[in-house]
Design an enzyme around this catalytic site. Structure first.
Site, mmCIF file in Angstrom:
data_model
loop_
_atom_site.group_PDB
_atom_site.id
_atom_site.type_symbol
_atom_site.label_atom_id
_atom_site.label_comp_id
_atom_site.label_asym_id
_atom_site.label_seq_id
_atom_site.Cartn_x
_atom_site.Cartn_y
_atom_site.Cartn_z
ATOM 1 N N SER A 199 41.615 62.840 35.889
ATOM 2 C CA SER A 199 40.647 64.020 34.925
ATOM 3 C C SER A 199 40.350 65.101 35.812
ATOM 4 C CB SER A 199 39.431 63.072 34.712
ATOM 5 O OG SER A 199 39.741 62.196 33.607
ATOM 6 N N ASP B 54 34.082 70.217 28.416
ATOM 7 C CA ASP B 54 34.305 69.450 29.477
ATOM 8 C C ASP B 54 34.932 70.080 30.653
ATOM 9 O OD1 ASP B 54 34.134 67.018 30.629
ATOM 10 O OD2 ASP B 54 35.793 66.185 29.853
ATOM 11 N N HIS C 207 32.893 65.754 32.856
ATOM 12 C CA HIS C 207 32.323 64.354 33.117
ATOM 13 C C HIS C 207 32.701 63.713 34.618
ATOM 14 C CE1 HIS C 207 36.892 63.649 31.933
ATOM 15 N NE2 HIS C 207 36.757 62.776 32.702
#
Length: 496
Positions: free
Chosen positions: A223, A149, A119
Site C-alpha cells: 500500500s 487515500d 491508511h
C-alpha cells in the site's frame, strides 16, 4: 476416476499448448524478452521507500496489527481468543503498548517529499522512512486526504534523493505492462510485473473511485507504493487488493496518477486539498427518466439541486438540467462529473455542456472551493434547530395514478413533517404501499416540487400535469421531491 480425468485433461491441454506454440512460432513473444524489466527496476528502486509506523494503543484494545489469517483458519480463532481473553482478564484495562505496521511510498521531489496512502500512516505516533540503501529518516506528515487515500511525508535528507516522474494515466490501455514496487509483508524493495486488467473500477471506496486494476502481485505492505508503466513513469498508487485470504490473487487496485497528482500538489503547497466546486447536487439518470428529460439515452448527471449563490447558479445552471460534458470531455455518470470538477483548480472557468428539456446548451462556470463550501454548509446546518410537531392538516387530494395522497402546504403540515418555510410545492400525506410511488421509495412527508420539470404550487397543478402526461401517452411521471431539505428526481410509473 475424477483424478484420472484431470490428469488426462491436463496432459492433453499441455500437448495442445505445445503444438499451438510450435505451429504459431512466436506465441511466447506476447511477453517481454527476458531481462526486459531489469534496467527499469534498477533505475526506479532508489525512488521507492519502505514506511514504518508506530502507534500507541490503550490496554484492552485489539491491535490493528494483529496477524491476519484465512477465514476459518485455526490460527485466526487462536489469536482472536487470545486477545479477547487478555481483554477480559484485564477488565479492558492495562498499560499502553506500541504496535508497528509497514507500508510503501515513493519520492516525488528530491528535497524529500514522499507519497503514500493515508491508511498507511493513519493514527501513527511516529513515522519512519527507510530508503533503498537502508538509510532511516524521521518523517513529518505534511498533509493527508482520506477521500483519495493519499498522504504526503517530508524527510530531511543529507543529499538530494532520487525522485520519479508522473505519467498520464488517461493514456493507459488495458493489456499494457505495469511494474509494481513496494514492501510486501515487510520484505523490503520488491518488484512485480503484470498488466492493466481494467480501468475505471468503482470498488465503493469513496466518491472519487476510478481505480486501475492490475494483476501485478500486490500484497499487504505494498500500500502506498507506485505502479509504473514501461517508460518508468508513475501511473498509479497501489492502494487495495481483492482477496479473501489477505494475499494476492491477481486483483489489485491503484489510484490513477491523473487523480492523485493534483491532490499531491495541493497537499505539498497548502497542507490540505483545495478541490473545485460547482455547487450542485446530482443523481444518476435512469432508463425511466430518458423520455421525461428529453434524452436519447441514460447518460450524464442530473442536477437535483442548485446551491444558492454557488458557481452553478451564477452560470445559469438549473435543477433538472442534465450535465453531459465538462470542457468537451463526456460526462456519462455522476462519478465522472464529481471527478472532473474535483480535479479542476479553484477559480478556473470551465465549459459545461448540458441538456435542458431536450435542448442542448453550453454555459461557463467559475469553480469555487469544495472544502470551504462544505465547512460553510456544516456550520449552517449546526445552527438550525428542530421545529415542534403537531397533527397534519386536511384537504387531501387522491392521485390514484401514482398511488398517493397530497395536500397543500400549511403551517400544521410544515410542523408535522419538519418542512422549512421557504419550501414550495405540495406535501405527500399518504402512500399506498402497493402503488407505483411506494415502489420508488416515495414517502409521506416528501414534498413534490416539480412534475415533468414544471413547478407545482398546489394540488390542482399536480393533477393538471398528470392529466397532460396521460394525454400525451407518457408512461412515467418525473417528480422532483424534497426530503429532509434534499431534493431528488424520482421517475414514477403511471397506472394504465
Amino acid at each position: 476416476m475424477q483424478r484420472g480425468h484431470f490428469r488426462i485433461a491436463g496432459g492433453f491441454a499441455a500437448l495442445l499448448m505445445f503444438l499451438t506454440v510450435l505451429m504459431a512460432g512466436g506465441m511466447a513473444q506476447a511477453r517481454p524478452p527476458e531481462g526486459d524489466f531489469a534496467d527499469l527496476a534498477e533505475k526506479l528502486l532508489p525512488a521507492v521507500v519502505n514506511i514504518s509506523t508506530t502507534q500507541t494503543v490503550k490496554g484492552g484494545q485489539l491491535p490493528e496489527g494483529m496477524p491476519q489469517f484465512p477465514p476459518g483458519s485455526p490460527f485466526e480463532e487462536f489469536f482472536k481468543d487470545f486477545f479477547e481473553r487478555q481483554q477480559r482478564e484485564g477488565g479492558g484495562k492495562g498499560p499502553p503498548r506500541q504496535i508497528s505496521s509497514l507500508g510503501s511510498g515513493f519520492i516525488v521531489d528530491a528535497r524529500g517529499y514522499v507519497v503514500t496512502n493515508n491508511h498507511v500512516i493513519a493514527d501513527a505516533d511516529q513515522v519512519r522512512v527507510i530508503l533503498h540503501d537502508n538509510t532511516e529518516l524521521e518523517a513529518k506528515i505534511v498533509g493527508r486526504d482520506p477521500e483519495v487515500d493519499i498522504a504526503i511525508l517530508k524527510v530531511e535528507p543529507k543529499k538530494p534523493l532520487t525522485a520519479v516522474q508522473w505519467g498520464d494515466s488517461d493514456k493507459l490501455r488495458v493489456g499494457e505492462w505495469t511494474l509494481a514496487i513496494g514492501n510486501p509483508f515487510g520484505l523490503g524493495g520488491t518488484v512485480t510485473a503484470g498488466i492493466v486488467s481494467a480501468r475505471g473500477r468503482d470498488i465503493n471506496a469513496g466518491r472519487y473511485d476510478d481505480f486501475i486494476q492490475t494483476d501485478a502481485s500486490i500484497n499487504k505492505g505494498n500500500s502506498g507504493g507506485p505502479l509504473f508503466n514501461k517508460a518508468g513513469d508513475v501511473i498509479g498508487i497501489n492502494t487495495a487488493i481483492f482477496s479473501q485470504s489477505g494475499g494476492s490473487i491477481g486483483i489489485g487496485f491503484a489510484v490513477p496518477a491523473n487523480l492523485a497528482r493534483p491532490v499531491v500538489q495541493q497537499l505539498i503547497e497548502y497542507g490540505r486539498t483545495r478541490r473545485g466546486w460547482l455547487g450542485v447536487q446530482i443523481q444518476s439518470v435512469t432508463d425511466e427518466m430518458v423520455d421525461a428529460l428529453g434524452l436519447k439515452q441514460a447518460r450524464g448527471a442530473l442536477v437535483a439541486k442548485v446551491i444558492p449563490g454557488g458557481p452553478a447558479e451564477k452560470a445559469g445552471i438549473e435543477s433538472g438540467d442534465v450535465i453531459v460534458a465538462i470542457d468537451g470531455k463526456p460526462v456519462d455518470t455522476t462519478n465522472a462529473l464529481t471527478r472532473a470538477v474535483a480535479e479542476s483548480a479553484v477559480g478556473r472557468t470551465i465549459s459545461v455542456d448540458l441538456i435542458r428539456k431536450g435542448k442542448t446548451r453550453s454555459v461557463k462556470a467559475t469553480l469555487g472551493e469544495l472544502e470551504a463550501a462544505l465547512a460553510s454548509a456544516k456550520a449552517e446546518s449546526k445552527a438550525k434547530g428542530d421545529d415542534s410537531r403537531q397533527a397534519p392538516g386536511k384537504n387531501e387530494t387522491e392521485l390514484a395514478d401514482l398511488g398517493l395522497r397530497i395536500a397543500p402546504l400549511n403551517k400544521e403540515l410544515r410542523k408535522q413533517y419538519d418542512i422549512k418555510d421557504d419550501v414550495r410545492g405540495v406535501v405527500i400525506t399518504d402512500v399506498d404501499p402497493n402503488g407505483p410511488a411506494a415502489q420508488r421509495d416515495v414517502r409521506a412527508g416528501d414534498v413534490i416540487i416539480e412534475v415533468a420539470q414544471s413547478e407545482v404550487r398546489n394540488p390542482d397543478d399536480v393533477t393538471e400535469m398528470l392529466k397532460a402526461l396521460k394525454d400525451a401517452k407518457r408512461k412515467v411521471a418525473l417528480l422532483q421531491i424534497q426530503r429532509s431539505g434534499e431534493p431528488r428526481f424520482v421517475p414514477v410509473p403511471l397506472k394504465s
